[in-house]
Design an enzyme around this catalytic site. Structure first.
Site, short mmCIF file in Angstrom:
data_model
loop_
_atom_site.label_atom_id
_atom_site.label_comp_id
_atom_site.label_asym_id
_atom_site.label_seq_id
_atom_site.Cartn_x
_atom_site.Cartn_y
_atom_site.Cartn_z
CB SER A 82 -13.62 -16.32 12.26
OG SER A 82 -13.45 -15.33 11.26
CG HIS B 167 -9.72 -18.51 11.80
ND1 HIS B 167 -8.93 -19.53 11.32
CD2 HIS B 167 -10.45 -18.07 10.74
CE1 HIS B 167 -9.17 -19.71 10.03
NE2 HIS B 167 -10.09 -18.84 9.64
CG ASP C 223 -11.35 -15.70 8.18
OD1 ASP C 223 -10.77 -16.71 7.76
OD2 ASP C 223 -12.29 -15.74 9.00
CG MET D 41 -11.28 -12.74 3.04
SD MET D 41 -13.07 -12.73 3.07
CE MET D 41 -13.39 -13.94 4.36
CG HIS E 201 -8.24 -18.98 6.25
ND1 HIS E 201 -9.61 -19.17 6.29
CD2 HIS E 201 -7.82 -19.55 5.09
CE1 HIS E 201 -9.99 -19.82 5.21
NE2 HIS E 201 -8.93 -20.05 4.46
CG MET F 137 -9.56 -17.30 2.27
SD MET F 137 -11.05 -16.95 3.24
CE MET F 137 -10.30 -16.20 4.68
CG MET G 146 -12.12 -23.64 3.15
SD MET G 146 -12.02 -22.38 4.44
CE MET G 146 -13.55 -21.47 4.23
CG ASP H 240 -12.78 -21.26 8.24
OD1 ASP H 240 -13.76 -20.74 8.79
OD2 ASP H 240 -11.85 -20.61 7.73
CB SER I 27 -22.10 -16.17 12.69
OG SER I 27 -21.54 -16.16 11.42
C1 DX5 Z 1 -14.92 -17.77 5.40
C2 DX5 Z 1 -13.94 -17.62 6.55
C3 DX5 Z 1 -14.44 -18.18 7.85
C4 DX5 Z 1 -15.68 -17.51 8.32
C5 DX5 Z 1 -16.37 -18.35 9.32
O1 DX5 Z 1 -14.30 -17.41 4.23
O2 DX5 Z 1 -12.73 -18.29 6.26
O3 DX5 Z 1 -13.44 -18.16 8.85
O4 DX5 Z 1 -15.42 -16.26 8.90
O5 DX5 Z 1 -17.54 -17.68 9.66
P1 DX5 Z 1 -18.85 -18.43 10.15
O6 DX5 Z 1 -18.45 -19.20 11.38
O7 DX5 Z 1 -19.79 -17.32 10.40
O8 DX5 Z 1 -19.24 -19.35 9.04
ZN ZN Z 2 -11.17 -18.68 7.85
#
Ligand code: DX5
Ligand code: ZN
Length: 229
Positions: free
Chosen positions: A12, A37, A39, A41, A70, A72, A141, A176, A199
């Site tokens: 990600s 991936h 993200d 938001m 993804h 959100m 999730m 995820d 991470s």
């Molecule tokens: C959370 C995201 C994930 C997140 C994963 O809302 O959808 O993709 O970045 O990060 P880690 O692997 O650090 O939990």
């Molecule tokens: Zn994600």
């Protein structure tokens, strides 16, 4: 995008250097990532803001493989075409993001992308049974969406139930949130094949020193493959 259930690691870019997305995408792919991936938001569906379709379009040329977007965001439908145009291979929307998920999934496939359905940790599988013929991926999730680096929630029973529901259908199970070499075996054993990790992939490395990305990806993959059911 041929279907198979082999373990795929999807870093990600939420955990990457935001000033350097193109180079970060290329670096994780060169270090063994299967998918990238992305993200998205909106500060409304989740309490954090990242970026939109213009950023996806900008990073697309730097990704050789699958761009896994993804969403959100709520509402979703007005933005599907823009994300498809940005070059997303997979567009995943949340079951909780609106009242018309069936329409949303139809629109994603109609725009030419693979359709993903994401479920928050507190959402059950009841409604998913009615949507299985419309999806290419279900994202379970294992954190509440919004931030990277959160603690993994063990939802092994839910993943196993989903795996049984899916049966022989060509549907990926993506996990995820909080995926590490320690948690990856739990989700792989339960039936997941796509493992998102932010991470745990980017820690210790950078575009000028990307070898740790490779070691991190290899460690997650090895742990998952040893446990895959
Ligand atoms: C959370 C995201 C994930 C997140 C994963 O809302 O959808 O993709 O970045 O990060 P880690 O692997 O650090 O939990
Ligand atoms: Zn994600």
């Amino acid at each position: 995008m041929a279907f198979d259930r082999s373990i795929k690691i999807a870093p990600s870019i939420l955990a990457a250097d935001f000033a350097n997305f193109g180079a970060e995408c290329a670096a994780v792919e060169a270090q063994g990532a299967d998918w990238v991936h992305v993200d998205v938001m909106d500060g409304h569906f989740v309490p954090n803001i990242t970026f939109g379709p213009a950023t996806c379009a900008a990073i697309r040329p730097h990704i050789k493989g699958v761009m896994d977007v993804h969403l959100m965001i709520a509402p979703v439908d007005p933005y599907i075409e823009a994300f498809a145009q940005s070059g997303a291979d997979v567009i995943t929307a949340h079951l909780e993001a609106g009242p018309h998920i069936h329409r949303t999934l139809q629109a994603i496939r109609g725009a030419g992308a693979k359709a993903g359905l994401a479920l928050n940790p507190g959402t059950g599988l009841g409604d998913v049974a009615h949507l299985l013929d419309m999806v290419d991926l279900v994202c379970v999730m294992t954190v509440n969406p919004g931030f990277g680096g959160q603690k993994f929630i063990d939802l092994s029973a839910k993943i196993r139930d989903l795996r049984a529901m899916i049966g022989d259908r060509p549907i990926h199970i993506e996990i995820d949130g909080g995926v590490t070499p320690t948690t990856a075996p739990l989700v792989a054993a339960a039936g997941a094949d796509v493992l998102v990790a932010g991470s745990a992939v980017f820690k210790g490395g950078s575009v000028s020193d990307p070898a740790p990305y490779g070691a991190n990806i290899a460690a997650i993959r090895a742990a998952a493959e040893a446990a895959q059911s």
